[in-house]
Design an enzyme around this catalytic site. Structure first.
Site, short mmCIF file in Angstrom:
data_model
loop_
_atom_site.label_atom_id
_atom_site.label_comp_id
_atom_site.label_asym_id
_atom_site.label_seq_id
_atom_site.Cartn_x
_atom_site.Cartn_y
_atom_site.Cartn_z
N THR A 40 0.81 -1.21 0.00
CA THR A 40 0.00 0.00 0.00
C THR A 40 0.85 1.27 0.00
OG1 THR A 40 -1.81 -1.18 1.08
CG2 THR A 40 -1.86 1.22 1.20
N GLU A 48 0.92 9.55 -5.79
CA GLU A 48 1.48 10.89 -5.59
C GLU A 48 2.41 11.27 -6.74
OE1 GLU A 48 1.54 12.82 -1.47
OE2 GLU A 48 2.92 11.10 -1.37
N HIS A 74 -7.11 0.80 -1.16
CA HIS A 74 -6.32 -0.21 -1.87
C HIS A 74 -7.22 -1.44 -1.97
CE1 HIS A 74 -2.15 -2.36 -2.23
NE2 HIS A 74 -2.96 -2.61 -3.25
#
Length: 134
Positions: A40, A48, A74
């Site tokens: 994750t 990002e 996720h």
């Protein structure tokens, strides 16, 4: 909010980045679990990176963006060897605040989705403040 004609980041900006999952990208390797699937934290870093890629071509001199808030689900485990693609789309630009919708996919499968908020800052001032804090 009405968009300014000279706004460097108009809503609708997009970018994508991809990653072929390697052993170093797994939960086991980064310490976020003990299974050999995409971690994750790596999914978040990839999302990002897509937001950064969306802003980089239009970044004003001396400025940068920093992450300030993340909401990420996720959804699907991805094994080593698969290639995932993070997609970012700027949905709102309000002053220094930039809000992105992000998805990470493996082919037609959505691996993760969410929102990433970034703030436009003066790079030098930001680094100087961070150095004073530490």
């Amino acid at each position: 909010m009405l968009e300014q004609p000279d706004a460097p980041f108009p809503p609708g900006l997009t970018a994508q980045v991809e990653l072929t999952v390697a052993d170093a990208d797994t939960a086991r390797a980064v310490g976020s679990g003990d299974v050999p699937v995409l971690a994750t934290p790596r999914v978040l870093a990839l999302a990002e990176a897509a937001t950064v890629a969306a802003t980089t071509p239009r970044m004003p001199a001396g400025r940068t963006t920093v992450g300030v808030r993340v909401e990420l689900a996720h959804l699907v485990a991805t094994p080593v060897g698969r290639t995932v693609v993070a997609h970012a789309r700027l949905v709102e630009a309000d002053g220094r605040r930039l809000l992105f919708e992000v998805t990470v996919t493996d082919g037609d499968t959505t691996v993760a989705s969410g929102r990433v908020e970034r703030a436009l800052v003066d790079r030098q001032r930001f680094v100087e403040r961070a150095a004073r804090v530490s």
